[in-house]
Structure formats: structure tokens, C-alpha cells
Write an enzyme that holds these catalytic residues in place. Structure first.
Site, PDB file in Angstrom:
ATOM      1  CD  GLU A  25      -2.950   1.211   0.261  1.00  0.00           C
ATOM      2  OE1 GLU A  25      -3.022   0.307  -0.591  1.00  0.00           O
ATOM      3  OE2 GLU A  25      -3.711   2.192   0.270  1.00  0.00           O
ATOM      4  CB  THR A  75     -10.287   8.792 -10.913  1.00  0.00           C
ATOM      5  OG1 THR A  75      -9.135   8.355 -10.204  1.00  0.00           O
ATOM      6  CG2 THR A  75     -11.506   8.860 -10.001  1.00  0.00           C
TER       7      THR A  75
HETATM    8  C1  DMJ Z   1     -10.350   3.819  -7.112  1.00  0.00           C
HETATM    9  O1  DMJ Z   1     -11.609   3.872  -6.557  1.00  0.00           O
HETATM   10  C2  DMJ Z   1     -10.046   5.070  -7.870  1.00  0.00           C
HETATM   11  O2  DMJ Z   1      -9.008   4.816  -8.724  1.00  0.00           O
HETATM   12  C3  DMJ Z   1      -9.686   6.213  -6.985  1.00  0.00           C
HETATM   13  O3  DMJ Z   1      -9.292   7.351  -7.700  1.00  0.00           O
HETATM   14  C4  DMJ Z   1      -8.587   5.862  -6.052  1.00  0.00           C
HETATM   15  N1  DMJ Z   1      -8.644   4.560  -5.521  1.00  0.00           N
HETATM   16  C5  DMJ Z   1      -9.353   3.482  -6.058  1.00  0.00           C
HETATM   17  C6  DMJ Z   1      -8.517   2.319  -6.477  1.00  0.00           C
HETATM   18  O4  DMJ Z   1      -7.370   2.117  -5.812  1.00  0.00           O
END
Ligand code: DMJ
Length: 636
Positions: A505, A616
Site C-alpha cells: 500500500e 478515475t
Molecule cells: C479507485 O476507486 C479510484 O481509482 C480512486 O481514484 C482511487 N482509488 C481506487 C482504487 O485504488
């Protein structure tokens, strides 16, 4: 004088005409009128009289006649929309043929109804009478509709690419690997369906579902997050199962507290993509309705939304764990722009676009320490809270959405572009470092001091910098390509230095250690996508086979350490050869990790970056090609 009715007596009219005579006279008058009206059609086009009586049809609001841009290929020259075929028009929607009527200006997003009135947007903004929610279309008023066919005809590449299907040739290694990834998706979906259908996530160890409290009572997060991946991989039966669930069981009348950010990136992003891929009205309508439910989050003195919205009361609040309990998070309020512009585009309701444009303007104006954007701000005073800067968690997708807003606008949103490159310059100046072992990483900044660590989340930045490299000033392009490659290499190292070949992580560059976690609490891997996301972008940019090799290493590791009897699970310690599982198949594993892996082993024209940007959560949203010819009402 009162005239009494006498049976059998037919009274004379005031002109002295009896009824049959009156009837004949009216007949004559109406004949005369018809004759005169018909004669209008014989008048020359310029006749004023004709223009007065017969307004041209192209002047209906929202259907203005516009010339086709020169050089743009005719709609028919492109491949028809792939299977599943576009939905039949919804009730109240015009037939596609009628949409094709007047010749149109270049651009995919043409309205068949004018935008909803500004007053309605204002009412929604002020919260007047609806707890801050935008009003649903008025009963009886024609629903706004979107010209899906025109949009599809403007894509520059077929959505699924041009690779030959059903070829008799023996499968290449790349094809075999792609098929393997597809099988993993099928397994992940079927496990979810079997044990947790309708719940938000699958718990593969206990073989049941998990609802959680992030989505305000909404269910099926895995369904919504999976739709576009299933579509892309041509898992048709599974896609239909997911779609049927959305139609029959995805209810929006929930009343819990929801994360504005998570509902936006997963649910709204997923629904928008599903709509743009299929044209199915159900996805568009649900995305818009859900978007309306998020609007109360913006009712703050600054217009910077709070992180949590109460679907029942329409109130909002900040996350309790933030400083002072009234702080908004950069990555959360800064990762709405792409989806909210599409909500306005698909609804005609300007309120969504206004909300995110306001955030942008606000951030543009305020002072930034050394040009950096701290992760926390007060939605009440508009002041930064703490000077903690990170390209990983809490900051990450804000930067991503700047460069993607530029790309999604077909390179017309220069404000986003400028803000992106300015931010990147500040990040490079203050946060980017090279370790003694030669690894490039992006540190975190706390009021001037650096934490020499990188979170897994920050590993998306290799892909982002690669994506943005081509539009940088010419003398910086090669540099940004190299920076992207170096950061991605570092992230690969964080995987390669573990026993499982999966990354932790967070990893540090301290006390002789490089690219490794220093404590157990940072050693877990929860099926995150950011590293393979960067492999995908770097592959598309360079075609260096190393990125496919690295991607395949991840596939092998996932199979070995994360696959369980009933789905995929995260692991608690990437440095153990016998790691414990965490009992969660994250929705982003299906939305992002498997999708990016699949794209890594596909042709570049599958979801071409000329046509699409990924939100994202890896949900593809289309580039507005119409904008390159100037804004004609498009939101993007
Ligand atoms: C996802 O939900 C999206 O990519 C977000 O921007 C950040 N984290 C998670 C995945 O790790």
C-alpha cells in the site's frame, strides 16, 4: 325581451337568414379561406407573408440548421454501433431518422430539446424548494434527449477496435493472455453474482455480500462498476445480467449518507460509460437522477462541496476524521469535473457544469504555497487547512482530472491545461526525488518537510504524466515521457521486491530501504489498479514490450495469491509467500484492474485515447470532438 323556444320554430338570425342559408354562407366562407391559405405555398420563398404564416421547421428551439463541417466524413462512412445495438428511442424521444433531418454542424452532442431553463438550474443551485436538488423534468414536459447516433458517428475509431474477430489463425501469445484476463473477469463476475448479487461487494471467504456505508444505501456497486468492462470484453450474457439488474433492481430512493466522490466516480461514472457504450436510456436516466441527489453537497458558503451528502434530508457534512471535522478533500471535490460536465451534456441541466466550473475558478484564484495544492480546504472559509501535499491518496485524482479535462474538451479547456502543467512543475520542483539506488519517486510534503514515501495510489501518476507529455511545451515532452517511465519503473520495483510480486500500500525510500514498505500496516495489497494503469498508458505511448511483461507478472501473481474458490481477494502482506486474504473483492478490481490489464493486451484502437478519457475509476467518457470546431452548446 325574453324569447321563448317554441317547438318546430326555427328562429331567424339577426341578419334575417334562416339556418340552411346560414350553413351555406359558412361553407362558402371556409372554402374561400382554404383557397387563400393554399395559395401561400405558391408564393416565392422570399415572400414576407409566407415567412409569417409558415415558419421554417429548422427554427424550432434546439434544432437549428447548421452546416456540416468541411472534411468531416459522413456519418454513414463509419462502422455501425457495435452489439448490443443502440436502444430504441425512449417514449417521447425522436426517431433517429428525424434527428438526421437538418444538416448538422460537426460535433456529436446535438440536442433534440433546448436546455432546461436557467431558472430551474438556479432553483436547484439555491436549494429553493427541493432541498438543493435539481428538479426532475416537469410532468408532461418532453424529456430531454441526446442524439446518440450522431455521437457514435463522430468517434474516430470503432469502440472495440478493428481487430479481426473469429479468426481461424492459431491464437498469438497476446491473444491468449487477453483471453486469460477475460476469464478472470468472468470468474470475478460469476462469483459476485452467485454469492452477492445486488450487494455492493463480494466477500469471497465468507461467500456473501457486503453493503458498507459509503453509498448512502445504494446497492450493486459491483454491478455498476462492472458494466463497461463486461461490455468491452464482449461478455455479452454477463452484460445483459448486469443491465437487467440495473433496470429492475437499482433503486435510487435510498436515504442514507453517501460519499460524494465515491458515488460520483463509481456509480455516475459507470452509468455514464454504460450509456455512451450502448445508448440504453436506463443508464442515462439513472445517472442524471443520481447526479441530482448529489447536489446538496455543494450547499456551502464557498461552493466547495463537503464530502458527505445525506440523501434523505439533503444536508451535507465533512468526514469526521478530517481536521476540525469540517474540511473538504482535494481529490474528492477535485474529481467531479469529467462526470458533471457529462451530466449537463446528457440532461441539458446546466447546474452540474456550473458547480464544477465554480470549483475550478475558486482553485485557480486562491494562493497556493509554492504552487502546490494542499489536500485539505475549509468549505466554509475557503482557506487551506494544513499544508499536506500528495500525489497519492487525498490529492491524486485532482491532478488527473485537470489533464483529462483538457483532453476531454478536445483540447479547448486551456484553463485546465495551464493548471495541470503549473501544478506538475511545482510537483517536480518540490516533491520529485531520485533515491541513492536511482529510483525516481514522488514524495509527500508536510509544511515544507518531505516524507520520502510513495503510496500505491500515487503510482497512477506514471500514466498521467505520460498522457500529458504530448501537450507539454515542446522542449519538455521528452522529459515528461522519461519522468513517466521512471516513476512507472519505481512502482514496478515495489512489486518486484515483494515475495508475491504484488506491491504494498505504501513504500519508502529511507534508511537504506528503497521501494519497500517498512511496517506491516502498509504491506497489504487490495487489488488496486494504479500500477497496471500506468503500464497501460506507457504501453500505448511506447510499445515497449516490457510493459506487457510487467502486466503479465501481475496477472500471474493475482492468480497465485488473490484467487480464491469464490472470487478474488486482497492480501494482508505482500512480503509473505502464504498471505492471508482480506475477504473483499473490491469493485475497482472489476472496473479498473482487469480493464486496464485487458487493454494492455489489446490493440490501441480499442477505446482509443483519441476518442475516450477514463475517469478515475477507469470508466471511459467520450472526448467532445465537436469542441474542436468551437463550442456550439456542448458542455465538455
Ligand atoms: C479507485 O476507486 C479510484 O481509482 C480512486 O481514484 C482511487 N482509488 C481506487 C482504487 O485504488
Amino acid at each position: 325581451m325574453l324569447m321563448r323556444k317554441v317547438p318546430g320554430f326555427v328562429p331567424a338570425s339577426p341578419w334575417g337568414l334562416r339556418l340552411p342559408q346560414k350553413f351555406l354562407f359558412l361553407l362558402f366562407l371556409s372554402g374561400l379561406f382554404t383557397l387563400c391559405f393554399g395559395a401561400l405555398f405558391l408564393l416565392p420563398n422570399s415572400s414576407r407573408l409566407k415567412r409569417f404564416f409558415l415558419a421554417p421547421r429548422t427554427q424550432r428551439p434546439g434544432l437549428e440548421a447548421v452546416p456540416e463541417a468541411p472534411g468531416h466524413p459522413p456519418a454513414g462512412a463509419r462502422e455501425p454501433p457495435p452489439n448490443p445495438a443502440p436502444a430504441a428511442p425512449a417514449p417521447g424521444q425522436e426517431e433517429p431518422s428525424s434527428l438526421a433531418g437538418p444538416r448538422r454542424r460537426k460535433g456529436w452532442a446535438r440536442r433534440t430539446q433546448p436546455p432546461r431553463p436557467r431558472e430551474e438550474a438556479t432553483a436547484a443551485r439555491s436549494g429553493g424548494g427541493s432541498g438543493g436538488r435539481a428538479e426532475a423534468p416537469q410532468e408532461g414536459s418532453p424529456p430531454f434527449s441526446f442524439d446518440f447516433h450522431a455521437f457514435r458517428s463522430r468517434l474516430r475509431h470503432p469502440v472495440l477496435g478493428t481487430r479481426t474477430r473469429g479468426s481461424e489463425e492459431p491464437q498469438s501469445l497476446v491473444q491468449t493472455r487477453r483471453e486469460k484476463i477475460k476469464e478472470m473477469m468472468q470468474f470475478a463476475w460469476q462469483s459476485y453474482k452467485r454469492y452477492a448479487m445486488g450487494k455492493n461487494e463480494l466477500q469471497p471467504l465468507t461467500k456473501d455480500g457486503y453493503q458498507g456505508n459509503m453509498f448512502g444505501g445504494l446497492g450493486g456497486a459491483t454491478v455498476i462498476d462492472s458494466l463497461d468492462t463486461l461490455y468491452l470484453m464482449e461478455l455479452k450474457e454477463e452484460f445483459q445480467e448486469a443491465k437487467a439488474w440495473v433496470e429492475e433492481n437499482f433503486h435510487l430512493n435510498v436515504s442514507g449518507e453517501a460519499s460524494l466522490f465515491e458515488v460520483n466516480i463509481r456509480y455516475i461514472g459507470g452509468l455514464l460509460s454504460a450509456f455512451y457504450l450502448t445508448g440504453e436510456e436506463v443508464f442515462r436516466m439513472k445517472a442524471i437522477k443520481l447526479g441530482e441527489k448529489l447536489l446538496p453537497a455543494f450547499n456551502t458558503p464557498t461552493g466547495i462541496p463537503k464530502g458527505v451528502v445525506n440523501f434523505k434530508s439533503g444536508s451535507n457534512r465533512s468526514w469526521g476524521w478530517t481536521t476540525t471535522g469540517s474540511t473538504s478533500i482535494l481529490a474528492e471535490f477535485g474529481s467531479l469535473h469529467l462526470e458533471f460536465l457529462h451530466l449537463s451534456e446528457l440532461s441539458g441541466n446546466q447546474v452540474f457544469a456550473e458547480k464544477v466550473r465554480h470549483i475550478r475558478k475558486f482553485l485557480r484564484k486562491i494562493d497556493k504555497p509554492f504552487g502546490l495544492y494542499p489536500n485539505f480546504i475549509s468549505p466554509v472559509s475557503g482557506n487551506w487547512i494544513q499544508h499536506h501535499v500528495s500525489v497519492g491518496g487525498l490529492g491524486d485524482s485532482f491532478y488527473e482530472y485537470l489533464i483529462k479535462s483538457w483532453l476531454m474538451s478536445a483540447k479547448t479547456d486551456t484553463e485546465a491545461k495551464d493548471m495541470y502543467y503549473e501544478a506538475l512543475t511545482a510537483i517536480e520542483t518540490h516533491l520529485v526525488n531520485v533515491s541513492p539506488g536511482g529510483l525516481t519517486y514522488i514524495a509527500e510534503w508536510r509544511g515544507g518537510n518531505l516524507d520520502h514515501k510513495m503510496g500505491h495510489l500515487a503510482c497512477f501518476s506514471g500514466g498521467m504524466i505520460a498522457l500529458g507529455a504530448e501537450d507539454a511545451e515542446e522542449d519538455k515532452r521528452a522529459h515528461y515521457r522519461e519522468l513517466a517511465a521512471q516513476i512507472t519503473k519505481t512502482c514496478h520495483e515495489s512489486y518486484d521486491r515483494s515475495d508475491t510480486k504484488l506491491g504494498p500500500e505504501a513504500f519508502w525510500f529511507n534508511s537504506g530501504k528503497e521501494a519497500v514498505a517498512t511496517q506491516l500496516s502498509e504491506s497489504y495489497y487490495i487489488l488496486r489498479p494504479e500500477v497496471v494503469e500506468s503500464y497501460m498508458y506507457l504501453w500505448r505511448q511506447t510499445h515497449n514490450p516490457i510493459y506487457r511483461e510487467w502486466g503479465w507478472e501481475v496477472v500471474m501473481a493475482l492468480e497465485k495469491y488473490c484467487r480464491t474458490e469464490a472470487g478474488f481477494a486482497g492480501i494482508q502482506d505482500v512480503y509473505s509467500s502464504f498471505p492471508n486474504h482480506d475477504n473483499k473483492q473490491q469493485t475497482f478490481f472489476l472496473a479498473e484492474t482487469l480493464k486496464y490489464l485487458y487493454l494492455l493486451f489489446s490493440e490501441d484502437d480499442m477505446l482509443s485515447l483519441e476518442d475516450w478519457v477514463f475517469n478515475t475509476e477507469a470508466h471511459p467518457l467520450p472526448v467532445n470532438h465537436s469542441d474542436s470546431a468551437g463550442r456550439v452548446g456542448g458542455q465538455l
